[in-house]
Design a protein around this motif. Structure first.
Motif, PDB file in Angstrom:
ATOM      1  N   LEU A 155      35.823  48.939  40.586  1.00 24.10           N
ATOM      2  CA  LEU A 155      34.813  48.296  39.748  1.00 24.10           C
ATOM      3  C   LEU A 155      35.414  47.108  39.008  1.00 24.10           C
ATOM      4  N   GLY A 156      36.700  47.212  38.670  1.00 19.72           N
ATOM      5  CA  GLY A 156      37.366  46.131  37.957  1.00 19.72           C
ATOM      6  C   GLY A 156      37.990  45.095  38.860  1.00 19.72           C
ATOM      7  N   TYR A 157      38.913  45.506  39.724  1.00 22.73           N
ATOM      8  CA  TYR A 157      39.695  44.491  40.438  1.00 22.73           C
ATOM      9  C   TYR A 157      38.951  43.823  41.590  1.00 22.73           C
ATOM     10  N   GLN A 158      37.900  44.463  42.140  1.00 23.76           N
ATOM     11  CA  GLN A 158      37.145  43.786  43.198  1.00 23.76           C
ATOM     12  C   GLN A 158      36.466  42.526  42.665  1.00 23.76           C
ATOM     13  N   THR A 159      36.046  42.575  41.407  1.00 25.07           N
ATOM     14  CA  THR A 159      35.455  41.392  40.784  1.00 25.07           C
ATOM     15  C   THR A 159      36.489  40.279  40.671  1.00 25.07           C
ATOM     16  N   VAL A 160      37.705  40.645  40.259  1.00 32.76           N
ATOM     17  CA  VAL A 160      38.768  39.647  40.118  1.00 32.76           C
ATOM     18  C   VAL A 160      39.126  39.057  41.478  1.00 32.76           C
ATOM     19  N   LEU A 210      45.700  41.747  36.164  1.00 34.85           N
ATOM     20  CA  LEU A 210      44.764  40.900  36.908  1.00 34.85           C
ATOM     21  C   LEU A 210      43.734  40.239  35.989  1.00 34.85           C
ATOM     22  N   SER A 211      43.266  40.993  35.015  1.00 32.90           N
ATOM     23  CA  SER A 211      42.193  40.508  34.145  1.00 32.90           C
ATOM     24  C   SER A 211      42.614  39.297  33.308  1.00 32.90           C
ATOM     25  N   ALA A 258      48.401  31.785  37.004  1.00 37.85           N
ATOM     26  CA  ALA A 258      47.317  32.578  37.590  1.00 37.85           C
ATOM     27  C   ALA A 258      47.808  33.349  38.804  1.00 37.85           C
ATOM     28  N   ILE A 259      48.605  32.704  39.659  1.00 39.48           N
ATOM     29  CA  ILE A 259      49.142  33.341  40.861  1.00 39.48           C
ATOM     30  C   ILE A 259      50.089  34.473  40.486  1.00 39.48           C
ATOM     31  N   MET A 260      50.931  34.244  39.483  1.00 42.18           N
ATOM     32  CA  MET A 260      51.870  35.283  39.039  1.00 42.18           C
ATOM     33  C   MET A 260      51.124  36.500  38.506  1.00 42.18           C
ATOM     34  N   LEU A 261      50.069  36.269  37.743  1.00 38.42           N
ATOM     35  CA  LEU A 261      49.275  37.383  37.199  1.00 38.42           C
ATOM     36  C   LEU A 261      48.558  38.142  38.318  1.00 38.42           C
ATOM     37  N   PHE A 262      47.984  37.403  39.249  1.00 37.32           N
ATOM     38  CA  PHE A 262      47.279  38.040  40.367  1.00 37.32           C
ATOM     39  C   PHE A 262      48.247  38.875  41.200  1.00 37.32           C
ATOM     40  N   THR A 263      49.398  38.307  41.514  1.00 35.21           N
ATOM     41  CA  THR A 263      50.396  39.013  42.324  1.00 35.21           C
ATOM     42  C   THR A 263      50.904  40.260  41.608  1.00 35.21           C
ATOM     43  N   GLY A 264      51.173  40.124  40.305  1.00 42.38           N
ATOM     44  CA  GLY A 264      51.666  41.272  39.541  1.00 42.38           C
ATOM     45  C   GLY A 264      50.664  42.411  39.512  1.00 42.38           C
ATOM     46  N   GLY A 265      49.408  42.094  39.258  1.00 43.31           N
ATOM     47  CA  GLY A 265      48.377  43.131  39.236  1.00 43.31           C
ATOM     48  C   GLY A 265      48.164  43.757  40.593  1.00 43.31           C
ATOM     49  N   TRP A 266      48.194  42.935  41.645  1.00 44.59           N
ATOM     50  CA  TRP A 266      47.988  43.457  42.998  1.00 44.59           C
ATOM     51  C   TRP A 266      49.159  44.329  43.439  1.00 44.59           C
ATOM     52  N   TRP A 267      50.371  43.931  43.099  1.00 46.54           N
ATOM     53  CA  TRP A 267      51.535  44.751  43.427  1.00 46.54           C
ATOM     54  C   TRP A 267      51.504  46.082  42.677  1.00 46.54           C
ATOM     55  N   ILE A 319      34.846  34.919  31.153  1.00 50.95           N
ATOM     56  CA  ILE A 319      34.414  36.096  30.385  1.00 50.95           C
ATOM     57  C   ILE A 319      34.239  37.303  31.312  1.00 50.95           C
ATOM     58  N   ILE A 320      33.649  37.065  32.488  1.00 52.84           N
ATOM     59  CA  ILE A 320      33.457  38.147  33.465  1.00 52.84           C
ATOM     60  C   ILE A 320      34.795  38.747  33.857  1.00 52.84           C
ATOM     61  N   VAL A 321      35.780  37.882  34.123  1.00 49.25           N
ATOM     62  CA  VAL A 321      37.097  38.354  34.558  1.00 49.25           C
ATOM     63  C   VAL A 321      37.785  39.151  33.460  1.00 49.25           C
ATOM     64  N   ILE A 322      37.757  38.668  32.231  1.00 51.65           N
ATOM     65  CA  ILE A 322      38.444  39.374  31.139  1.00 51.65           C
ATOM     66  C   ILE A 322      37.783  40.720  30.855  1.00 51.65           C
ATOM     67  N   LEU A 323      36.468  40.821  31.106  1.00 48.67           N
ATOM     68  CA  LEU A 323      35.763  42.090  30.889  1.00 48.67           C
ATOM     69  C   LEU A 323      36.176  43.169  31.895  1.00 48.67           C
ATOM     70  N   THR A 324      36.761  42.757  33.012  1.00 44.71           N
ATOM     71  CA  THR A 324      37.174  43.753  34.015  1.00 44.71           C
ATOM     72  C   THR A 324      38.284  44.660  33.500  1.00 44.71           C
TER      73      THR A 324
END
Length: 413
Positions: A39-44, A104-105, A116-125, A181-186
């Motif tokens: 519900l959270g990360y699919q949005t991101v 990710l959020s 942004a890439i570092m945050l995305f990679t960290g959350g995905w890992w 705002i949508i992303v941070i709410l995840t």
């Protein structure tokens, strides 16, 4: 031989009994964790390309590099997570990894593409790190004959969360809510996902299952007889899931194909059909006590192969949107079977004290395949969409054949 035949007869008789099945607390909370996570990360994941390219001004090439880095590197992280789960406890590692997915959020707060890439990679890992242990926990929470059911429930909740995330995203966008705002709410559902794991008991099995101990005793006595075929099945699943991964393109390609033949809305709607069919089929197939090797090879990989070929053919022949939706449903059917049976089979043939490592190998194989597949599919799609789908169909067909060959002696009671 007489003893072996006696064990087989008694075990088959035991399996035919109406074993009481219910969603116990562990299965429920692990599945709820999956629901909230998706519900959270699919949005991101869905908004990441827009944020990176359109808002932060990154190039499409940088987006490709970021995706490759996240998905490719995630393979090693998955295997490491599985090893540590076996050593330090699957619950601890699952919670540890899940706790860092909300990174990710914070992409919403990034002020340049690199951050942004570092945050995305960290959350995905972090997601990859916790997945093997979460699967091992789910496996250990049920008796052996109910493992496919447990993974069917997990898949249902998992995909259900993804479907709901898309629906909420569409509604919020319709009301012109800011993407940031949508992303941070995840972060809210992602925190709830971790909280659900704290309610899980790290136990070897659920003692409420009738005849569980008796069944396992029979299985342990027959272990030497089934060791060779179990090893072959394990190899088969790892090889097949890597091959399937090589054919498992991002669903962005079917969305693009359908959008080109109709419009953007119909393309996005196809993703909902894909996930809906996958969720229902995954749950249903988990209730069946048929040979999981044949189900995986024929209803999983083979159906996916046929679906990929038909989607490419429908593009060439200018088929209607309805026909394409039917084919997308076929792809969803295959995915539902694969996502349910693959981890269940690994659980059935793995030693209890090495289940995390085995699940890590499964996740790593898929990650490597998907990383490579998206590069190959992207290149072929530019040349000719049909060629890309034909490639996917051939590789998935190879996965089916290998699974049937290596699993032909596997005995499922």
């Amino acid at each position: 031989m007489k003893y072996i035949k006696k064990v087989e007869a008694e075990t088959k008789k035991e399996m035919k009994k109406n074993v009481r099945w219910y969603i116990n607390k562990n299965v429920l909370f692990i599945s709820l964790s999956a629901f909230f996570a998706d519900l959270g990360y699919q949005t991101v994941v869905g908004l990441f390309p827009i944020l990176l390219v359109l808002i932060l001004g990154a190039s499409a090439e940088l987006l490709g590099i970021a995706s490759a880095f996240a998905y490719g590197g995630g393979a090693a992280i998955s295997y490491l997570g599985g090893i540590l789960g076996d050593r330090y406890g699957n619950k601890k590692i699952a919670i540890l990894g899940n706790s860092f997915i909300p990174v990710l959020s914070f992409i919403a707060l990034a002020y340049n593409p690199i951050i942004a890439i570092m945050l995305f990679t960290g959350g995905w890992w972090a997601r990859n790190f916790r997945t093997p242990s979460r699967r091992a926990l789910q496996s250990k929470s049920v008796s052996k004959e109910n493992k496919t059911r447990a993974f069917g429930v997990l898949h249902l909740f998992d995909i259900g969360g993804g479907m709901l995330s898309i629906a909420i995203l569409i509604i919020l966008l319709a009301f012109n809510i800011s993407l940031k705002i949508i992303v941070i709410l995840t972060i809210i559902p992602l925190v709830l996902s971790t909280a659900s794991l704290f309610l899980v008991h790290d136990v070897e099995h659920d003692k409420n299952y009738k005849n569980y101990n008796n069944y396992n005793k029979l299985a342990e006595n027959d272990a030497n007889f089934n060791n060779s075929s179990s090893r072959n099945v394990f190899k088969g699943v790892i090889i097949a899931t890597a091959l399937y991964g090589f054919s498992s393109y991002s669903f962005a390609f079917p969305i693009l194909t359908i959008a080109e033949r109709s419009n953007d809305l119909f393309g996005i709607a196809s993703y909902g059909i894909f996930m809906g069919v996958s969720a229902i089929v995954g749950y249903y197939i988990g209730t069946k006590h048929s040979n999981p090797v044949k189900i995986l090879a024929l209803l999983g990989y083979l159906v996916s192969s046929i679906g990929a070929f038909l989607l490419g053919y429908s593009y060439m022949t200018n088929a209607s949107t309805i026909i394409m939706y039917i084919i997308v449903a076929l792809l969803g059917f295959g995915m539902g079977v694969i996502e349910t049976i693959e981890p269940a089979l690994i659980a059935l043939v793995s030693k209890s004290n090495k289940e995390g490592r085995s699940m890590g190998a499964l996740s790593a194989s898929r990650s490597v395949g998907i990383f490579t597949a998206n590069l190959i599919m992207g290149f072929l799609y530019v040349l000719n969409p049909f060629d890309s789908y034909l490639y996917a169909a051939i590789v998935a067909l190879c996965a089916s054949m290998i699974m049937l060959f290596l699993g032909k002696k596997f005995k499922y009671y």
